[in-house]
Design a protein around this motif. Sequence first.
Motif, PDB file in Angstrom:
ATOM      1  N   ASN A  18     148.712  86.683 103.614  1.00 51.61           N
ATOM      2  CA  ASN A  18     149.228  87.480 102.438  1.00 51.61           C
ATOM      3  C   ASN A  18     148.730  87.565 101.232  1.00 51.61           C
ATOM      4  O   ASN A  18     148.443  88.255 100.495  1.00 51.61           O
ATOM      5  CB  ASN A  18     150.851  86.999 102.239  1.00 51.61           C
ATOM      6  CG  ASN A  18     151.696  87.699 103.513  1.00 51.61           C
ATOM      7  OD1 ASN A  18     151.295  88.407 104.118  1.00 51.61           O
ATOM      8  ND2 ASN A  18     152.978  87.042 103.711  1.00 51.61           N
ATOM      9  N   GLU A  20     145.353  86.733 100.971  1.00 52.89           N
ATOM     10  CA  GLU A  20     144.284  87.452 101.018  1.00 52.89           C
ATOM     11  C   GLU A  20     144.398  89.030 100.864  1.00 52.89           C
ATOM     12  O   GLU A  20     143.505  89.797 100.422  1.00 52.89           O
ATOM     13  CB  GLU A  20     143.434  87.100 102.419  1.00 52.89           C
ATOM     14  CG  GLU A  20     142.778  85.764 102.423  1.00 52.89           C
ATOM     15  CD  GLU A  20     142.318  85.250 103.712  1.00 52.89           C
ATOM     16  OE1 GLU A  20     142.474  86.010 104.901  1.00 52.89           O
ATOM     17  OE2 GLU A  20     141.760  84.249 103.870  1.00 52.89           O
ATOM     18  N   SER A  22     146.618  90.457  99.220  1.00 52.80           N
ATOM     19  CA  SER A  22     147.038  90.735  97.864  1.00 52.80           C
ATOM     20  C   SER A  22     146.024  90.963  97.292  1.00 52.80           C
ATOM     21  O   SER A  22     145.835  91.836  96.380  1.00 52.80           O
ATOM     22  CB  SER A  22     147.993  89.832  97.257  1.00 52.80           C
ATOM     23  OG  SER A  22     149.198  89.985  97.915  1.00 52.80           O
ATOM     24  N   LEU A  23     144.972  89.973  97.287  1.00 49.87           N
ATOM     25  CA  LEU A  23     143.613  90.057  96.283  1.00 49.87           C
ATOM     26  C   LEU A  23     142.891  91.150  96.884  1.00 49.87           C
ATOM     27  O   LEU A  23     142.395  91.878  95.992  1.00 49.87           O
ATOM     28  CB  LEU A  23     142.885  88.773  96.897  1.00 49.87           C
ATOM     29  CG  LEU A  23     143.547  87.389  96.210  1.00 49.87           C
ATOM     30  CD1 LEU A  23     142.669  86.087  96.687  1.00 49.87           C
ATOM     31  CD2 LEU A  23     143.541  87.307  94.719  1.00 49.87           C
ATOM     32  N   SER A  25     144.008  94.023  97.824  1.00 51.64           N
ATOM     33  CA  SER A  25     144.683  95.304  97.449  1.00 51.64           C
ATOM     34  C   SER A  25     144.519  95.275  95.819  1.00 51.64           C
ATOM     35  O   SER A  25     144.287  96.400  95.192  1.00 51.64           O
ATOM     36  CB  SER A  25     146.226  95.024  97.582  1.00 51.64           C
ATOM     37  OG  SER A  25     146.937  96.196  97.014  1.00 51.64           O
ATOM     38  N   SER A  26     144.454  94.305  95.312  1.00 55.36           N
ATOM     39  CA  SER A  26     144.366  94.055  93.831  1.00 55.36           C
ATOM     40  C   SER A  26     142.890  94.780  93.478  1.00 55.36           C
ATOM     41  O   SER A  26     142.667  95.250  92.577  1.00 55.36           O
ATOM     42  CB  SER A  26     144.377  92.701  93.266  1.00 55.36           C
ATOM     43  OG  SER A  26     144.256  92.879  91.878  1.00 55.36           O
ATOM     44  N   ARG A  27     141.608  94.201  94.077  1.00 53.03           N
ATOM     45  CA  ARG A  27     140.253  94.777  93.878  1.00 53.03           C
ATOM     46  C   ARG A  27     140.309  96.018  94.416  1.00 53.03           C
ATOM     47  O   ARG A  27     139.791  96.815  93.530  1.00 53.03           O
ATOM     48  CB  ARG A  27     139.610  93.886  95.040  1.00 53.03           C
ATOM     49  CG  ARG A  27     137.879  94.137  94.789  1.00 53.03           C
ATOM     50  CD  ARG A  27     137.122  93.422  95.603  1.00 53.03           C
ATOM     51  NE  ARG A  27     136.482  94.257  96.595  1.00 53.03           N
ATOM     52  CZ  ARG A  27     136.365  93.939  97.756  1.00 53.03           C
ATOM     53  NH1 ARG A  27     136.248  92.938  98.300  1.00 53.03           N
ATOM     54  NH2 ARG A  27     136.076  94.938  98.614  1.00 53.03           N
ATOM     55  N   TYR A  28     141.111  96.635  95.365  1.00 49.73           N
ATOM     56  CA  TYR A  28     140.968  98.074  95.476  1.00 49.73           C
ATOM     57  C   TYR A  28     141.486  98.992  94.196  1.00 49.73           C
ATOM     58  O   TYR A  28     141.081 100.139  94.010  1.00 49.73           O
ATOM     59  CB  TYR A  28     141.574  98.351  96.953  1.00 49.73           C
ATOM     60  CG  TYR A  28     140.839  98.189  98.212  1.00 49.73           C
ATOM     61  CD1 TYR A  28     139.495  97.817  98.095  1.00 49.73           C
ATOM     62  CD2 TYR A  28     141.485  97.749  99.418  1.00 49.73           C
ATOM     63  CE1 TYR A  28     138.887  97.416  99.345  1.00 49.73           C
ATOM     64  CE2 TYR A  28     140.853  97.444 100.412  1.00 49.73           C
ATOM     65  CZ  TYR A  28     139.368  97.318 100.561  1.00 49.73           C
ATOM     66  OH  TYR A  28     138.803  97.252 101.503  1.00 49.73           O
ATOM     67  N   SER A  29     142.724  98.221  93.761  1.00 47.91           N
ATOM     68  CA  SER A  29     143.326  99.167  92.735  1.00 47.91           C
ATOM     69  C   SER A  29     142.489  98.971  91.498  1.00 47.91           C
ATOM     70  O   SER A  29     142.382 100.018  90.861  1.00 47.91           O
ATOM     71  CB  SER A  29     144.704  98.314  92.490  1.00 47.91           C
ATOM     72  OG  SER A  29     145.753  98.645  93.419  1.00 47.91           O
ATOM     73  N   GLU A  30     141.758  98.024  91.387  1.00 45.80           N
ATOM     74  CA  GLU A  30     141.089  97.913  90.088  1.00 45.80           C
ATOM     75  C   GLU A  30     139.841  99.028  90.352  1.00 45.80           C
ATOM     76  O   GLU A  30     139.292  99.611  89.325  1.00 45.80           O
ATOM     77  CB  GLU A  30     140.127  96.365  89.992  1.00 45.80           C
ATOM     78  CG  GLU A  30     141.299  95.374  89.302  1.00 45.80           C
ATOM     79  CD  GLU A  30     140.614  94.033  89.421  1.00 45.80           C
ATOM     80  OE1 GLU A  30     139.431  93.777  89.554  1.00 45.80           O
ATOM     81  OE2 GLU A  30     141.572  93.293  88.914  1.00 45.80           O
ATOM     82  N   GLU A  31     139.298  99.054  91.588  1.00 50.23           N
ATOM     83  CA  GLU A  31     138.051 100.051  91.819  1.00 50.23           C
ATOM     84  C   GLU A  31     138.584 101.515  91.656  1.00 50.23           C
ATOM     85  O   GLU A  31     137.895 102.274  91.069  1.00 50.23           O
ATOM     86  CB  GLU A  31     137.635  99.765  93.192  1.00 50.23           C
ATOM     87  CG  GLU A  31     136.741  98.538  93.276  1.00 50.23           C
ATOM     88  CD  GLU A  31     136.487  98.245  94.836  1.00 50.23           C
ATOM     89  OE1 GLU A  31     136.458  98.789  95.811  1.00 50.23           O
ATOM     90  OE2 GLU A  31     135.504  97.199  95.018  1.00 50.23           O
TER      91      GLU A  31
END
Length: 73
Positions: A18, A20, A22-23, A25-31
């Motif tokens: 979970n 990993e 979340s991290l 997902s966060s990276r994709y959101s930032e991109e």
Amino acid sequence: MLTVVALMEDVQIGFTTNVEASLLSSRYSEEAAHAVLEGQQAMEQVKRDAASRLLPTRSKNWQTSPLTRHHIF
């Protein structure tokens, strides 16, 4: 006793998975947010470029007098 240890290992694996996810997902959101910002900036530049090309055309085709505006062909 062995089942408690196995259960704890499963919980730890689930927690790690979970975190990993979340991290990632966060990276994709930032991109995605960065891509949107770049798109907005590109569109603003296109608007500025278009406006700068239109201004000389308008000044050649339009003559402004104190009382009225006449279009000159």
